[in-house]
Design an enzyme around this catalytic site. Structure first.
Site, PDB file in Angstrom:
ATOM      1  N   LYS A  50      26.839 -18.476  33.445  1.00  9.69           N
ATOM      2  CA  LYS A  50      27.210 -17.607  34.561  1.00  9.69           C
ATOM      3  C   LYS A  50      26.760 -18.229  35.890  1.00  9.69           C
ATOM      4  O   LYS A  50      27.503 -18.261  36.864  1.00  9.69           O
ATOM      5  CB  LYS A  50      26.511 -16.258  34.357  1.00  9.69           C
ATOM      6  CG  LYS A  50      27.269 -15.096  34.904  1.00  9.69           C
ATOM      7  CD  LYS A  50      26.614 -13.838  34.418  1.00  9.69           C
ATOM      8  CE  LYS A  50      27.252 -12.630  35.010  1.00  9.69           C
ATOM      9  NZ  LYS A  50      26.534 -11.415  34.662  1.00  9.69           N
ATOM     10  N   GLY A  72      44.045  13.897  36.450  1.00 14.25           N
ATOM     11  CA  GLY A  72      44.518  12.699  35.746  1.00 14.25           C
ATOM     12  C   GLY A  72      44.109  12.703  34.286  1.00 14.25           C
ATOM     13  O   GLY A  72      43.816  13.766  33.713  1.00 14.25           O
ATOM     14  N   CYS A 118      30.226   3.845  35.221  1.00 16.12           N
ATOM     15  CA  CYS A 118      29.177   4.745  35.718  1.00 16.12           C
ATOM     16  C   CYS A 118      29.281   6.178  35.217  1.00 16.12           C
ATOM     17  O   CYS A 118      28.343   6.685  34.606  1.00 16.12           O
ATOM     18  CB  CYS A 118      29.193   4.759  37.242  1.00 16.12           C
ATOM     19  SG  CYS A 118      28.629   3.218  37.944  1.00 16.12           S
ATOM     20  N   LYS A 120      40.751   2.296  36.433  1.00 14.59           N
ATOM     21  CA  LYS A 120      41.326   2.677  37.732  1.00 14.59           C
ATOM     22  C   LYS A 120      41.892   1.407  38.360  1.00 14.59           C
ATOM     23  O   LYS A 120      41.633   0.301  37.840  1.00 14.59           O
ATOM     24  CB  LYS A 120      40.262   3.322  38.619  1.00 14.59           C
ATOM     25  CG  LYS A 120      39.157   2.371  39.022  1.00 14.59           C
ATOM     26  CD  LYS A 120      38.302   2.995  40.100  1.00 14.59           C
ATOM     27  CE  LYS A 120      37.413   1.944  40.736  1.00 14.59           C
ATOM     28  NZ  LYS A 120      36.596   2.473  41.794  1.00 14.59           N
TER      29      LYS A 120
END
Ligand code: UDX
Length: 451
Positions: A35, A257, A264, A325
């Site tokens: 990373k 929705g 979270c 989302k």
């Protein structure tokens, strides 16, 4: 001012980069070598608008560094932020603090002089005190270390902007000296008159959970009102608009929705209920929200099956959007990850598209046919389902989609299309909390009758 960010996940990377933009010298540390090697080359492991450019800018300016070596940076740091993961424990859903505790011990063993250690990860109430105890046990005799809680409120997809223009900054500490260091860290926001809430560590920790649980509750509330609207022929968008105009309620987070997802809300609501049980202060409202949201995602699959006449056996179903989302490649607890397997179990073949999240979703899903072009989900399909409201799905040529389909069925879980227009195109159109035949149109100024 020198700062160390432990953990280069979502929160650590965004926060570290934005602190560098504030003019602070920041070192981001991670144990995963690959990373760090990639970050040094400018490769950003997450999709977050604006982040790649900002990282490049700060690295070029010499203010942002990446390393796997905690020792050097902690020794010289004025503040060390802990931004490691706190995943829910499989056994009970409680936030797993093993990475936070390990980081606290390592930092304590290395810190010299005066250092502020800050918990940025979302952690249950009492964690800052635990970190304090670990540090007291392991610190060098001459080191003076204060511990603060400083939760983040970043939305994925809008994280850079949320960091630069937050509604508030919360600092939880008992130490004036530590508060002064953090005020200095946030000086550009302080000058901007961003509200700063300076409080105790316990209060700060609860603020984070209370904020997320409240927002999750708001979404779940409007989702249930949407069900009521469907059952009675009312329109949830008009209800949301009208109640949102009440300043006490507010217009945000009232979009009905398929249920909330992400890194979270699901984790934090669950952790809050666990803490409530543990401290004998049950969070019954949030418990109900957790349950309702879980059911919501399941009900969405049932809705598709109902729209297809009660069975999807042998049917071809196109899915638009798998990210939880828009503007993210994150699929954690995404409604699509519940809906797609349920449709497959019921005998459907799923063809899916997502502008960014295909790779992540593919790790969790089986037997999905992925397409690069959103129009391709509709070819010969028995139904098309919009699960995520990506901007590129808002302006699709729906006549073309209708033409390509075997049967014109559209399940719009984000209410991005107008029922009457979809009906005109010949769709059997199902949306959320809106009557199939909508006599009302919502315009900028308010509600207007459509003749
Ligand atoms: C959230 C909080 O907003 C942020 O402050 C916190 O620090 C982390 O959690 P995030 O998970 O990135 O951010 O996304 P957010 O935009 O809040 O959306 C969360 C979920 O709720 C998504 O699944 C979204 O589709 C859903 N949602 C949101 C609704 O269904 N309706 C709404 O009105 C708003």
């Amino acid at each position: 001012m020198r700062l160390t960010m432990v953990g280069t996940g979502y929160v650590g990377l965004v926060s570290g980069t934005c602190f560098a933009e504030f003019g602070i010298d920041v070192t981001c540390v991670d144990k995963i070598e690959d990373k760090i090697t990639r970050l040094k080359k400018g490769e950003i492991p997450i999709f977050e608008p604006g982040l790649e450019d900002l990282v490049a800018k700060q690295v070029k300016a010499g203010r942002l560094h990446f390393t796997t070596d905690l020792a050097d940076s902690v020794k010289n740091a004025d503040a060390v932020f802990i931004a490691v993961g706190t995943p829910p424990r499989e056994s009970d859903g409680h936030a797993d603090l093993k990475y936070v505790h390990a980081a606290a011990k390592e930092i304590a063993e290395l810190a010299e002089g005066y250092t502020v250690v800050v918990t940025k990860s979302t952690v249950p109430v009492g964690t800052a005190r635990e970190v304090e105890a670990i540090i007291a046990k392991h610190k060098k005799p001459d080191a003076i270390i204060d511990v603060c809680s400083n939760p983040e409120f970043l939305r994925e997809g809008a994280a850079v902007n949320d960091f630069m223009r937050p509604d508030r900054v919360v600092i939880g500490t008992d130490s004036d000296r530590a508060a002064a260091v953090l005020k200095e860290v946030y000086r550009p926001l302080y000058i901007n008159e961003t509200p700063m809430v300076i409080t105790t560590p316990e209060t700060s920790e609860i603020i984070k959970y209370a904020a997320n649980a409240f927002l999750a509750t708001k979404i779940t509330f409007i989702n249930e009102i949407a069900n009521l609207c469907e059952a009675s022929g009312a329109n949830v968008q008009h209800v949301a608009k009208a109640i949102g105009l009440d300043g006490r309620i507010g217009s945000k987070f009232l979009h009905a929705g398929p249920g909330y997802g992400g890194s979270c809300f699901p984790k934090d609501t669950l952790a809050l209920t666990q803490t409530g049980q543990l401290l004998n202060a049950p969070q019954t409202i949030v418990e109900a929200v957790v349950e309702a949201n879980k059911n919501r995602q399941i009900q969405m699959a049932e809705r598709v099956i109902a729209a297809c006449g009660g069975s999807v056996k042998g049917m071809k179903i196109g899915v638009l959007g798998v990210a939880f989302k828009p503007n993210t490649d994150d699929v954690r607890d995404a409604p699509a990850l519940t809906i797609i397997p349920l449709l497959q179990e019921a005998g459907a073949h799923v063809i899916a598209h997502d502008p960014e999240a295909q790779e992540e979703a593919d790790k969790h899903l089986k037997n999905v046919t992925w397409v690069e072009n959103p129009y391709d989900v509709s070819s010969d399909a028995d139904a098309v389902v919009i699960v995520t409201e990506w901007n590129e799905y808002r302006g699709l040529n729906m006549a073309k989609i209708a033409d390509q389909m075997k049967v014109k069925r559209l399940v719009d879980m984000r209410n991005i299309y107008k029922p009457d227009l979809m009906r005109e195109l010949g769709f059997h159109y199902v949306s959320i909390g809106r009557p199939d035949v909508d006599a009302q149109d919502q315009t900028q100024g308010g509600l207007k009758k459509v003749s």
